[in-house]
Design a protein around this motif. Structure first.
Motif, PDB file in Angstrom:
ATOM      1  N   VAL A  43     -28.504  10.078  -7.962  1.00 46.06           N
ATOM      2  CA  VAL A  43     -28.111   8.848  -7.271  1.00 46.06           C
ATOM      3  C   VAL A  43     -29.094   7.731  -7.624  1.00 46.06           C
ATOM      4  O   VAL A  43     -28.721   6.673  -8.118  1.00 46.06           O
ATOM      5  CB  VAL A  43     -28.054   9.065  -5.748  1.00 46.06           C
ATOM      6  CG1 VAL A  43     -27.706   7.765  -5.028  1.00 46.06           C
ATOM      7  CG2 VAL A  43     -27.030  10.150  -5.412  1.00 46.06           C
ATOM      8  N   GLY A  44     -30.367   7.957  -7.352  1.00 43.31           N
ATOM      9  CA  GLY A  44     -31.418   7.040  -7.773  1.00 43.31           C
ATOM     10  C   GLY A  44     -31.437   5.689  -7.102  1.00 43.31           C
ATOM     11  O   GLY A  44     -32.111   4.772  -7.562  1.00 43.31           O
ATOM     12  N   THR A  45     -30.713   5.508  -5.990  1.00 37.03           N
ATOM     13  CA  THR A  45     -30.642   4.209  -5.307  1.00 37.03           C
ATOM     14  C   THR A  45     -30.749   4.417  -3.803  1.00 37.03           C
ATOM     15  O   THR A  45     -30.131   5.342  -3.256  1.00 37.03           O
ATOM     16  CB  THR A  45     -29.315   3.492  -5.628  1.00 37.03           C
ATOM     17  OG1 THR A  45     -29.240   3.252  -7.035  1.00 37.03           O
ATOM     18  CG2 THR A  45     -29.213   2.161  -4.888  1.00 37.03           C
ATOM     19  N   VAL A  46     -31.538   3.570  -3.131  1.00 33.86           N
ATOM     20  CA  VAL A  46     -31.635   3.612  -1.672  1.00 33.86           C
ATOM     21  C   VAL A  46     -31.589   2.195  -1.129  1.00 33.86           C
ATOM     22  O   VAL A  46     -31.930   1.227  -1.823  1.00 33.86           O
ATOM     23  CB  VAL A  46     -32.930   4.297  -1.191  1.00 33.86           C
ATOM     24  CG1 VAL A  46     -32.934   5.764  -1.552  1.00 33.86           C
ATOM     25  CG2 VAL A  46     -34.160   3.592  -1.729  1.00 33.86           C
ATOM     26  N   SER A  47     -31.162   2.079   0.114  1.00 36.11           N
ATOM     27  CA  SER A  47     -31.182   0.806   0.835  1.00 36.11           C
ATOM     28  C   SER A  47     -32.275   0.887   1.896  1.00 36.11           C
ATOM     29  O   SER A  47     -32.377   1.875   2.627  1.00 36.11           O
ATOM     30  CB  SER A  47     -29.829   0.537   1.493  1.00 36.11           C
ATOM     31  OG  SER A  47     -29.845  -0.668   2.220  1.00 36.11           O
ATOM     32  N   VAL A  48     -33.098  -0.157   1.962  1.00 39.52           N
ATOM     33  CA  VAL A  48     -34.220  -0.191   2.901  1.00 39.52           C
ATOM     34  C   VAL A  48     -33.981  -1.314   3.904  1.00 39.52           C
ATOM     35  O   VAL A  48     -33.632  -2.438   3.519  1.00 39.52           O
ATOM     36  CB  VAL A  48     -35.554  -0.431   2.166  1.00 39.52           C
ATOM     37  CG1 VAL A  48     -36.720  -0.348   3.150  1.00 39.52           C
ATOM     38  CG2 VAL A  48     -35.732   0.579   1.041  1.00 39.52           C
ATOM     39  N   GLN A  49     -34.148  -1.007   5.199  1.00 42.43           N
ATOM     40  CA  GLN A  49     -34.006  -2.005   6.243  1.00 42.43           C
ATOM     41  C   GLN A  49     -35.364  -2.240   6.910  1.00 42.43           C
ATOM     42  O   GLN A  49     -36.100  -1.291   7.191  1.00 42.43           O
ATOM     43  CB  GLN A  49     -32.999  -1.572   7.323  1.00 42.43           C
ATOM     44  CG  GLN A  49     -31.548  -1.673   6.910  1.00 42.43           C
ATOM     45  CD  GLN A  49     -31.127  -0.572   5.965  1.00 42.43           C
ATOM     46  OE1 GLN A  49     -31.504   0.581   6.148  1.00 42.43           O
ATOM     47  NE2 GLN A  49     -30.376  -0.916   4.944  1.00 42.43           N
ATOM     48  N   GLY A  50     -35.655  -3.520   7.138  1.00 45.06           N
ATOM     49  CA  GLY A  50     -36.859  -3.887   7.878  1.00 45.06           C
ATOM     50  C   GLY A  50     -36.462  -4.562   9.180  1.00 45.06           C
ATOM     51  O   GLY A  50     -35.716  -5.547   9.174  1.00 45.06           O
ATOM     52  N   TYR A  51     -36.933  -3.994  10.311  1.00 48.29           N
ATOM     53  CA  TYR A  51     -36.613  -4.536  11.632  1.00 48.29           C
ATOM     54  C   TYR A  51     -37.846  -5.268  12.161  1.00 48.29           C
ATOM     55  O   TYR A  51     -38.892  -4.651  12.380  1.00 48.29           O
ATOM     56  CB  TYR A  51     -36.200  -3.428  12.593  1.00 48.29           C
ATOM     57  CG  TYR A  51     -34.999  -2.645  12.107  1.00 48.29           C
ATOM     58  CD1 TYR A  51     -33.707  -3.093  12.355  1.00 48.29           C
ATOM     59  CD2 TYR A  51     -35.160  -1.465  11.381  1.00 48.29           C
ATOM     60  CE1 TYR A  51     -32.606  -2.385  11.897  1.00 48.29           C
ATOM     61  CE2 TYR A  51     -34.070  -0.753  10.912  1.00 48.29           C
ATOM     62  CZ  TYR A  51     -32.801  -1.217  11.177  1.00 48.29           C
ATOM     63  OH  TYR A  51     -31.709  -0.512  10.717  1.00 48.29           O
ATOM     64  N   ILE A  52     -37.721  -6.606  12.368  1.00 51.19           N
ATOM     65  CA  ILE A  52     -38.853  -7.420  12.785  1.00 51.19           C
ATOM     66  C   ILE A  52     -38.649  -7.811  14.245  1.00 51.19           C
ATOM     67  O   ILE A  52     -37.579  -8.295  14.632  1.00 51.19           O
ATOM     68  CB  ILE A  52     -39.016  -8.670  11.894  1.00 51.19           C
ATOM     69  CG1 ILE A  52     -39.357  -8.250  10.457  1.00 51.19           C
ATOM     70  CG2 ILE A  52     -40.130  -9.548  12.421  1.00 51.19           C
ATOM     71  CD1 ILE A  52     -38.191  -7.853   9.621  1.00 51.19           C
ATOM     72  N   ARG A  53     -39.703  -7.622  15.066  1.00 49.76           N
ATOM     73  CA  ARG A  53     -39.641  -7.917  16.487  1.00 49.76           C
ATOM     74  C   ARG A  53     -40.875  -8.717  16.902  1.00 49.76           C
ATOM     75  O   ARG A  53     -41.943  -8.613  16.284  1.00 49.76           O
ATOM     76  CB  ARG A  53     -39.584  -6.609  17.309  1.00 49.76           C
ATOM     77  CG  ARG A  53     -38.355  -5.740  17.015  1.00 49.76           C
ATOM     78  CD  ARG A  53     -37.081  -6.405  17.454  1.00 49.76           C
ATOM     79  NE  ARG A  53     -35.894  -5.581  17.251  1.00 49.76           N
ATOM     80  CZ  ARG A  53     -35.092  -5.671  16.213  1.00 49.76           C
ATOM     81  NH1 ARG A  53     -35.355  -6.558  15.255  1.00 49.76           N
ATOM     82  NH2 ARG A  53     -34.024  -4.912  16.113  1.00 49.76           N
ATOM     83  N   ASP A  54     -40.690  -9.527  17.965  1.00 47.62           N
ATOM     84  CA  ASP A  54     -41.842 -10.219  18.521  1.00 47.62           C
ATOM     85  C   ASP A  54     -42.550  -9.293  19.496  1.00 47.62           C
ATOM     86  O   ASP A  54     -42.206  -8.113  19.618  1.00 47.62           O
ATOM     87  CB  ASP A  54     -41.420 -11.543  19.180  1.00 47.62           C
ATOM     88  CG  ASP A  54     -40.480 -11.330  20.377  1.00 47.62           C
ATOM     89  OD1 ASP A  54     -40.352 -10.180  20.849  1.00 47.62           O
ATOM     90  OD2 ASP A  54     -39.888 -12.323  20.836  1.00 47.62           O
ATOM     91  N   GLY A  55     -43.538  -9.838  20.198  1.00 43.67           N
ATOM     92  CA  GLY A  55     -44.309  -8.987  21.098  1.00 43.67           C
ATOM     93  C   GLY A  55     -43.509  -8.426  22.254  1.00 43.67           C
ATOM     94  O   GLY A  55     -43.909  -7.425  22.860  1.00 43.67           O
ATOM     95  N   ALA A  56     -42.370  -9.066  22.579  1.00 44.88           N
ATOM     96  CA  ALA A  56     -41.527  -8.578  23.662  1.00 44.88           C
ATOM     97  C   ALA A  56     -40.366  -7.730  23.158  1.00 44.88           C
ATOM     98  O   ALA A  56     -39.510  -7.311  23.935  1.00 44.88           O
ATOM     99  CB  ALA A  56     -40.984  -9.758  24.471  1.00 44.88           C
ATOM    100  N   GLY A  57     -40.326  -7.490  21.841  1.00 45.75           N
ATOM    101  CA  GLY A  57     -39.265  -6.659  21.289  1.00 45.75           C
ATOM    102  C   GLY A  57     -38.014  -7.393  20.899  1.00 45.75           C
ATOM    103  O   GLY A  57     -36.989  -6.770  20.603  1.00 45.75           O
ATOM    104  N   ASN A  58     -38.053  -8.738  20.869  1.00 45.85           N
ATOM    105  CA  ASN A  58     -36.884  -9.512  20.471  1.00 45.85           C
ATOM    106  C   ASN A  58     -36.786  -9.600  18.949  1.00 45.85           C
ATOM    107  O   ASN A  58     -37.812  -9.722  18.252  1.00 45.85           O
ATOM    108  CB  ASN A  58     -36.966 -10.927  21.044  1.00 45.85           C
ATOM    109  CG  ASN A  58     -36.996 -10.928  22.554  1.00 45.85           C
ATOM    110  OD1 ASN A  58     -36.021 -10.593  23.203  1.00 45.85           O
ATOM    111  ND2 ASN A  58     -38.145 -11.302  23.120  1.00 45.85           N
ATOM    112  N   PRO A  59     -35.579  -9.549  18.388  1.00 42.22           N
ATOM    113  CA  PRO A  59     -35.414  -9.735  16.938  1.00 42.22           C
ATOM    114  C   PRO A  59     -35.922 -11.108  16.510  1.00 42.22           C
ATOM    115  O   PRO A  59     -35.691 -12.107  17.199  1.00 42.22           O
ATOM    116  CB  PRO A  59     -33.897  -9.603  16.736  1.00 42.22           C
ATOM    117  CG  PRO A  59     -33.401  -8.878  17.943  1.00 42.22           C
ATOM    118  CD  PRO A  59     -34.289  -9.287  19.057  1.00 42.22           C
ATOM    119  N   VAL A  60     -36.623 -11.145  15.376  1.00 41.32           N
ATOM    120  CA  VAL A  60     -37.208 -12.397  14.888  1.00 41.32           C
ATOM    121  C   VAL A  60     -36.575 -12.749  13.549  1.00 41.32           C
ATOM    122  O   VAL A  60     -36.417 -11.891  12.676  1.00 41.32           O
ATOM    123  CB  VAL A  60     -38.739 -12.262  14.728  1.00 41.32           C
ATOM    124  CG1 VAL A  60     -39.332 -13.559  14.191  1.00 41.32           C
ATOM    125  CG2 VAL A  60     -39.376 -11.887  16.060  1.00 41.32           C
TER     126      VAL A  60
END
Length: 464
Positions: free
Chosen positions: A173-190
C-alpha cells in the motif's frame, strides 16, 4: 388636565368611570405613566407613588422604563474568557433610573446575581467562558423591563496537538493519512496551520490548515519495511509525533539459507526461509523443506544428513491457497567421525613377497573417511608373514621366506576391528586374465599345465 399659569398646556384627557384601570385612591394624584405615551389610554394612567404630587415631577415617570445590555468585549477567546456586562436603565423620560438588575447567563460564572444602578448603570463580570460558543446574558428589572446581550467566545491559542495515523501499513500500500487535532487550553478546536515533517516517504504538502481544529496530510512512498516518525508542529511548544510501522508486502521470492553450509555426516544444519516482496523487504516465514539426499531427514528446520556429498535443499512457502514460491540452497556434507572399519584389503596379491595393506574407515552412515584418520593397530593372526604393528590405514605385509599359503591380518581401531585373508601363491591369474602356466615337480615326475582364461581370481600353488 392643564398646567397652571403662566403657561397653560393641555397634558391629557381621559374618560374616568366605573372599571377605570388608572383609578387613584383618595389623597393620590392621577399620573400618566409614560409621558410620551397615549394620554387617552386608561392603562397609561395610575396613581402617584406617594401622596398627591401637585407641583412636583411625576412620580411614575421616574420608574425604570427600558434597559440596554452591553458586553465589553462582546467577543473573547478562551485565553482570557472574561467580559464585563453593563446594564443601562432609563426612566420614562429617558433619564437614568435607579433600579436593581437581576442577572442570568447561559454559561460561565457571574460575579453577582444582581447589581444596583448608579446613574442608571450597573455592571457585572462574567468569567469561566471556556467553551467556544455564544453565551446569552439577561438583565431583568421587571417583567417588562428586561434585555439580553450576546458574548461570543472563540478558541484560544493552540495548546495541544494530537496526531493519529494507522499503526501499521503494508509496503504494498505504502500510503497513510495523518490527522492532527489542535486544541486550546480548554479543549476547543483551534483554526491554525500545522507544519509537517517525516523521517521517510513523501509528504503531500509541507503544511496544512485546520478545519474545525483538524489538519490532514498524506504520506506516500512508504516502501521500506521499518518505523517512520511523523511530526506535526504548530509552535515551538505545540508539537507532537506519531509512528507508523511499514510491514513487508506480499512475498514474491524466497531465499533459503543453511547454517553452517558445510557439515559432517553426523552433524546438523539449521535451515532458514526468508521471503522478499517486490521492494526487497524481508520477512521470516515457515517453509516446507526437502533434500535430494533421500536418506537425509529434515525435522523442524533441522537438516540431518546421511551421505557425504553436496546436496540441494529446496524450501516451499505457501503465500495463500495454492500459490507458492520456492528457493534453494546447497549443503556440503563430509564424512563424520570414524565409527567402524568396514573392510580391509590388500592392494596386491599373488606371487610377490610383499603386500600393501589398506583399511577402509567409515563413519556411522558408512561414508568412507577421507581425512582425520585415527591410528590403526595391525597384527598377523595366522600365517607366515610380518607387518608393522602400528600405523594409519596403510601398511605392508611381508612374507616370510618362500612359504606359500594364507595369511590372516587384523586391523584394529578404538571403534572396532576388521580382518582379511590373503594368499601367497606360486602364480596368480586375475579374473578375466588369460595365461599358459606349466609347473614341473622338482624331481621331474609330474608336470602341471594351465591354459585358458580365468573366470575368477586364481591363486596357484603346488603342494605335496
Amino acid at each position: 388636565l392643564v398646567t397652571p399659569a403662566p403657561e397653560s398646556k393641555r397634558i391629557g384627557t381621559v374618560t374616568y368611570g366605573a372599571g377605570y384601570i388608572g383609578t387613584a385612591t383618595e389623597g393620590h394624584s392621577l399620573e400618566q405613566i409614560d409621558p410620551t405615551g397615549s394620554d387617552t389610554t386608561s392603562s397609561n394612567w395610575t396613581e402617584s407613588v406617594g401622596s398627591g404630587t401637585p407641583g412636583r415631577i411625576n412620580s411614575q415617570t421616574e420608574k425604570p422604563a427600558t434597559i440596554a445590555i452591553t458586553p465589553n468585549p462582546s467577543t473573547v477567546n478562551t485565553d482570557n474568557a472574561t467580559s464585563t456586562i453593563s446594564g443601562y436603565v432609563k426612566n420614562y423620560i429617558g433619564g437614568p433610573a435607579t433600579a436593581t438588575i437581576y442577572w442570568t447567563t447561559t454559561g460561565g460564572n457571574l460575579s453577582a446575581a444582581s447589581s444596583t444602578t448608579i446613574n442608571g448603570t450597573a455592571t457585572i463580570e462574567i468569567t469561566g467562558l471556556t467553551t467556544a460558543k455564544s453565551y446569552t446574558i439577561t438583565g431583568t428589572v421587571t417583567d417588562t423591563v428586561t434585555a439580553t446581550a450576546t458574548v461570543i467566545v472563540t478558541a484560544g491559542s493552540p495548546a495541544t496537538i494530537t496526531l493519529t495515523v494507522p499503526s501499521t501499513v503494508s509496503a504494498d500500500v505504502g500510503t497513510v493519512s495523518v490527522q492532527g487535532y489542535i486544541r486550546d487550553g480548554a479543549g476547543n478546536p483551534v483554526e491554525t496551520v500545522v507544519y509537517w515533517t517525516t523521517t521517510g516517504g513523501n509528504l503531500s504538502a509541507a503544511s496544512s490548515t485546520t478545519i474545525n481544529g483538524t489538519a490532514t496530510i498524506e504520506i506516500t512512498g512508504l516502501t521500506t519495511a521499518k518505523s517512520y516518525t511523523i511530526t506535526g508542529t504548530v509552535t515551538d511548544t505545540v508539537t507532537a509525533t506519531a509512528t507508523v510501522i511499514v510491514t513487508a508486502g506480499s512475498a514474491t521470492s524466497l531465499e533459503i539459507s543453511a547454517s553452517p553450509t558445510t557439515i559432517t555426516a553426523d552433524g546438523t544444519a539449521t535451515l532458514t526461509a526468508i521471503a522478499r516482496d517486490d521492494a526487497g523487504n524481508t520477512q521470516s516465514v515457515t517453509a516446507a523443506f526437502t533434500a535430494d539426499d533421500t536418506k537425509a531427514t529434515i525435522t523442524s528446520g533441522i537438516f540431518y544428513p546421511h551421505t557425504a556429498e553436496t546436496w540441494t535443499i529446496t524450501g516451499t512457502y505457501t503465500i495463500q491457497g495454492t500459490e507458492t514460491i520456492t528457493g534453494t540452497t546447497t549443503i556440503n556434507v563430509t564424512p563424520g567421525t570414524v565409527a567402524r572399519i568396514s573392510a580391509v584389503k590388500p592392494t596386491q596379491v599373488g606371487t610377490v613377497t610383499e603386500f600393501n595393506l589398506e583399511a577402509v574407515l567409515q563413519d556411522k552412515n558408512n561414508n568412507p573417511l577421507t581425512t582425520g584418520f585415527p591410528s590403526v593397530y595391525w597384527s598377523v593372526i595366522s600365517g607366515a608373514g610380518t607387518i608393522t604393528y602400528l600405523g594409519t590405514t596403510s601398511n605392508t605385509l611381508n612374507w616370510i621366506g618362500t612359504t606359500t599359503g594364507e595369511v590372516v591380518v587384523k586391523a584394529t581401531i578404538t571403534q572396532g576391528f576388521a580382518t582379511f585373508t590373503t594368499i601367497r601363491a606360486i602364480d596368480f591369474i586375475p579374473a578375466g586374465g588369460t595365461a599358459t602356466i606349466t609347473y614341473t615337480i622338482p624331481d621331474g615326475t609330474v608336470t602341471v599345465k594351465f591354459i585358458g582364461t580365468a573366470t575368477i581370481d586364481c591363486y596357484i600353488k603346488i603342494g605335496t
